[in-house]
Design an enzyme around this catalytic site. Structure first.
Site, PDB file in Angstrom:
ATOM      1  N   CYS A 185      22.603  30.069   2.463  1.00  0.00           N
ATOM      2  CA  CYS A 185      21.441  30.205   3.355  1.00  0.00           C
ATOM      3  C   CYS A 185      20.355  31.006   2.645  1.00  0.00           C
ATOM      4  O   CYS A 185      19.170  30.808   2.869  1.00  0.00           O
ATOM      5  CB  CYS A 185      21.787  30.915   4.656  1.00  0.00           C
TER       6      CYS A 185
ATOM      7  N   GLU B 147      22.207  32.099  13.266  1.00  0.00           N
ATOM      8  CA  GLU B 147      21.685  32.253  11.896  1.00  0.00           C
ATOM      9  C   GLU B 147      21.501  30.848  11.354  1.00  0.00           C
ATOM     10  O   GLU B 147      22.457  30.081  11.278  1.00  0.00           O
ATOM     11  CB  GLU B 147      22.690  33.049  11.075  1.00  0.00           C
TER      12      GLU B 147
END
Ligand code: FDA
Length: 942
Positions: free
Chosen positions: A736, A702
């Protein structure tokens, strides 16, 4: 106080006998639509949404288009013949104009004027017929100090205008949340300090004119602060007797609130006007509580609210002279109850009253007047667009199937309310239920959390390397508090390649049966839950997240444990596809030792998520935390190892270049779970591809994003500003999922930019452990420097609309003020590079197609958002926006485990979804077992 029920019923019937139908109301197409909406939930949803978006639509053609999108042919019936004909047979420019007029007319029914001159005319008519009024200014959501100042200015001017009215006739109602831009229930005292000067400005003028100042009661979040503010004003304006507050009978704490208030008034020998209402935010309160897994703060049976209204009416009357009650309702039984109490107690007429909402239940208002009472009308005014929230709430009340206004007056019995009646079913839980965020508006939750911060403040943790059952020491690194650079949070012994090798040697290929693993994960979840407040405090200290962000981090970690326990039970067993003579089994097997390489930005949540997924799958986990947050990781591993065998969970803090690389390169490692930068993620992929391995190593990566929010022409700007500020500057933009690009339609760009500037300026910067802080520090000194450099090139690329400096009084930490840069080219460095900090870029576009193309024109595809109220635009974005998580009409951070599985594609990741139903499969390999059980033609039993 008890009053004979016959007297109450008689009073109610007297009111009812004066209710007369009026032709003009029953013929109005809006009335028709409202009536139809009471019967059809679908039509009601369409109606409320259409009315909500309409003022934002600039052209009649757009209005007609929106109408067609919200109402299908069948639903158009609900509007009656006039509108039906207009839509079917007129050009869209004509029908659009007609619809706008219709909604404006409806708004005029509930808003006494769109400006002060028209308001004053209306107030004069109210006064002329002997009624009284309390004026409320409706406006945009107050998100900036400027907006709050404008609110006060407006009241200044309003009070001047009211000087011509008698002091008993005129009064004002204030919304406490409009008195400051940052209303923080988690920091009540500082919030009151912010509100206080503005409240005083209004009150000083009201005192001169001897007017009553009511403080409206808004949602549950604001309740405590509102009572505290009013008490402080009562103390400071010690001889002013004309303050008012509101008690909401639907609130489960209404009895406690009322008792406390009356006790306080008696102790301080003060008088207060108290408006008794049922409460206007029922749907909102209930939905928020259910969403967050909180106890619902309001009663869920209408009869119970009605019963409490009566009980409180009696109590307030008995508290006279400290309380001067106002019964605010359109329900004839409720009003009759209040009136009967007041009469029985012989309250002087000037010390109690009936209050009603301007434009609501006009037939009932007339009946009340004909029965000899002159109600005080609550009179809102303000422009149509910002007044929409008020209008929609009133429409909701008019169309609620549990509203007195929908009842047939002739068939009413006016019996005592039955507290068991009017129950609304709760929706069935749908999938995993989150443990929910902490509710810091609760005094107890807040003070326990503060205690945890105090307890943890000076604690330094020593974190050894944990390899199997060994605690190893070595070279150390110090972890510091980014909010206060001189504070040490812990000392972390650094692992070496030898530790990595030993941990691998000790690790079994797999561990535990499915049930055992699920049970252990639940045990870890329980342990985290038990220490939730302590962990929250630690996250603020080591990682710089403020109270709600730190708490959300812990919440997510707990959710991961419970959720993956459920998931491994779901997929961990055998699946049979037997046929005569042959058994077929499909099973998932642990892939083996897993390297967990975790980031600092969700120091507990992501680390727990990746580790618990590996453990759920039966893989031993070798955890390398980020250097910045190794203490938080240690606290997790320590707790987890109470449940998981030592050899299945190792703690290996140390640099990526040594420990990280040794893990990724090790042939025994079969899974690498990594969250972090794109550069490191890509290098892991390359290493894994080239390494000498027995089993092909699975990578779960990720890797960040360049997330955009699109703001369309029909957006609700109040909502968009709030959502963008939250998404861009929450945790200093270091998530994020953070928004770093806004793509806005030209027609709304100036307004959006200006309001974003004001709302961002209002953010409070401070050490993360200060409950009032919206923004804490960035994680490290090096990040602070990097972001300063990024600001420099952003300045050169666009038009800076805000570059906030950090306040001088901040302690020595790594603070970076938020920045907003407008008019950036979509391909500029600021709009293309992941900045991972509080820097927000704006680009202007001319169509939704252009917006989508700009949004998609980046290397990443993680999260994205859209603010629009046009169903067709929403559908288009759902189909075309290249993101792993799309959020419509809300902020784009804060994915909840199970509800919003999280992860992206393109350069953001490999399409894996943390907290989703398929995530564990990345840590498992599937195996199919087929056995022929036929012997000599005898098939046997499968
Ligand atoms: P009615 O008897 O029809 O009651 C409707 C109310 O019942 C709903 O609004 C809700 O409170 C409650 N209810 C509906 N379904 C329920 C269920 N399933 N379970 C439990 N309860 C349920 N409100 C507020 O919150 N703050 C304020 O400051 C004010 N100010 C104000 C001033 C004035 C002058 C008036 C008349 C009203 C207010 N209100 C208010 C609004 C008020 O709270 C209320 O929403 C409306 O007056 C409708 O209530 P009635 O008693 O008129 O009708």
């Amino acid at each position: 106080m008890k009053v004979p029920d016959e007297d109450v019923q008689e009073q109610a019937r007297e009111f009812a006998s004066n209710v007369r139908p009026t032709w003009s109301e029953s013929l109005n197409p809006i009335e028709k639509a409202l009536q139809y909406a009471a019967d059809s939930e679908q039509f009601k949803r369409g109606l409320l949404r259409f009315v909500d978006v309409l003022p934002a639509l600039s052209s009649p053609a757009r209005i007609t288009q929106a109408f067609r999108e919200y109402f299908d042919d069948e639903a158009v019936q609900g509007w009656g013949q006039t509108v039906r004909n207009a839509i079917q047979y007129s050009p869209s420019s004509v029908s659009g104009r007609l619809l706008r007029q219709g909604v404006k007319r409806t708004a005029r029914r509930f808003l006494a004027g769109f400006d002060r001159p028209s308001l004053l005319n209306e107030l004069q008519s109210i006064a002329d017929r002997g009624d009284r009024f309390s004026v409320d200014r409706v406006g945009e959501a107050v998100l900036s100090e400027g907006a709050s100042d404008r609110y006060v200015d407006e009241y200044d001017a309003l009070l001047d205008d009211l000087s011509g009215f008698d002091a008993d006739t005129a009064s004002i109602s204030l919304k406490p949340t409009a008195l400051c831009a940052r209303f923080h229930p988690r920091a009540p005292q500082t919030t009151i300090e912010r509100m206080y000067p503005r409240a005083c400005r209004i009150i000083e003028q009201a005192v001169e004119q001897h007017l009553i100042v009511y403080f409206d009661m808004e949602t549950d979040r604001t309740r405590g602060i509102t009572f505290e503010l009013v008490k402080r004003l009562l103390q400071d304006f010690s001889d002013y007797e004309r303050f008012g507050v509101v008690i909401q009978a639907y609130h489960r704490s209404c009895t406690r609130d009322t008792n406390e208030l009356i006790d306080w008034l008696e102790q301080h020998n003060r008088r207060l006007f108290v408006r008794l209402v049922k409460g206007a935010y029922w749907d909102e309160e209930r939905a928020r509580a259910l969403r967050n897994n909180w106890p619902v703060p309001v009663y869920e049976r209408k009869g119970k609210t009605d019963q409490m209204f009566e009980r409180l009416a009696g109590q307030l009357v008995q508290a006279h002279p400290h309380v001067r009650p106002a019964f605010a309702s359109h329900n004839l039984r409720s009003l009759a109850y209040g009136v009967t109490c007041a009469k029985q107690a012989d309250l002087p007429d000037r010390d109690w009253e009936i209050q009603m909402l301007y434009g609501m239940g006009n037939r009932i208002q007339r009946a009340v007047r004909e029965s000899g009472f002159h109600p005080r009308l609550y009179v809102p005014y303000g422009e149509l667009l910002p007044g929409m929230g008020y209008l929609v709430r009133r429409l909701l009340e008019n169309t609620a199937n549990q509203s007195f206004l929908q009842d047939d007056i002739d068939r009413q019995t006016y019996d005592k309310p039955d507290p068991e009646s009017g129950h609304v079913e709760r929706p069935e839980p749908n999938g995993y239920q989150t443990v929910g965020p902490a509710d810091f508006s609760r005094t107890k939750t807040r003070s326990r959390q503060q205690q945890a911060y105090d307890d943890r403040r000076d604690r330094r943790v020593e974190c050894p390397v944990l390899v199997g059952d060994e605690r190893r020491t070595g070279e150390t690194d110090t972890s510091i508090n980014p909010s206060r650079g001189s504070e040490v949070v812990g000392t972390v012994h650094q692992a070496t390649e030898i530790d990595v090798r030993d941990a691998l040697r000790k690790s079994p290929e797999r561990w535990g049966e499915v049930d055992e693993r699920a049970g252990m994960l639940r045990g870890i979840g329980n342990a985290l839950e038990a220490d939730r407040k302590e962990l929250t405090a630690l996250i603020s200290y080591e990682n710089g997240k403020n109270w709600p962000e730190a708490d959300a981090d812990v919440m997510e970690a707990i959710d991961f444990c419970y959720y993956y326990a459920d998931q491994i039970e779901r997929i961990g067993g055998e699946r049979n596809r037997d046929v005569p003579g042959e058994t077929n089994r499909h099973v998932y097997c642990p892939r083996g030792p897993t390297a967990v390489i975790a980031p600092w930005n969700f120091p507990l949540a992501i680390l727990t998520g990746m580790t618990s997924a590996a453990l759920a799958a039966g893989n031993p986990a070798l955890v390398k935390p980020s250097g910045e947050t190794s203490v938080i990781a240690y606290e997790f591993i320590k707790r987890a190892r109470r449940f998981v065998p030592d050899d299945a969970l190792h703690y290996l803090p140390g640099p990526g270049s040594t420990v990280g690389s040794a893990l990724v390169e090790a042939p025994e490692i079969n899974v690498v779970a990594f969250t972090g930068s794109r550069a490191v993620g890509q290098s892991i992929r390359r290493t894994v591809r080239d390494k000498n391995e027995t089993m092909m190593t699975e990578t779960v990566l990720e890797m960040g994003g360049k997330n955009a929010i699109i703001v369309g022409p029909s957006a609700d700007i109040d909502e968009a500003v709030e959502g963008i500020v939250e998404s861009a500057f929450g945790y200093q933009g270091q998530k994020c999922s953070a928004c770093s690009r806004v793509i806005v339609h030209e027609s709304r760009a100036d307004e959006l930019a200006e309001r974003l500037r004001g709302a961002t300026q209002a953010l409070i910067m401070g050490p993360a452990d200060d409950p009032d802080a919206d923004m804490g520090p960035v994680i490290a000194r090096s990040e602070q420097q990097r972001l300063r450099d990024a600001k420099q090139y952003a300045r050169e690329e666009g038009e800076v609309i805000l570059d906030q400096t950090t306040p001088g009084e901040l302690p020595d930490g790594h603070y970076v003020g938020p920045m907003i840069v407008d008019k950036l080219a979509p391909d500029s460095q600021t709009m293309q590079t992941e900045l991972f900090g509080p820097i927000l870029g704006l680009t202007r576009v001319e169509s939704i197609e252009e917006a989508l193309s700009v949004a998609n024109n980046v290397q990443y595809a993680l999260t994205g958002g859209l603010y629009s109220r046009m169903p067709s635009v929403i559908e288009q974005a759902k189909e075309q926006m290249e993101v792993g998580n799309l959020y419509v009409n809300r902020d784009i951070t804060g994915a909840v485990v199970g509800r919003q599985p999280f992860g992206g594609f393109k350069q953001s990741g490999r399409g894996t979804k943390a907290g989703g139903p398929d995530y564990l499969k990345n840590f498992l390999y599937p195996k199919t077992l087929t056995e022929n059980i036929t012997r000599k033609g005898y098939p046997g039993e499968a």
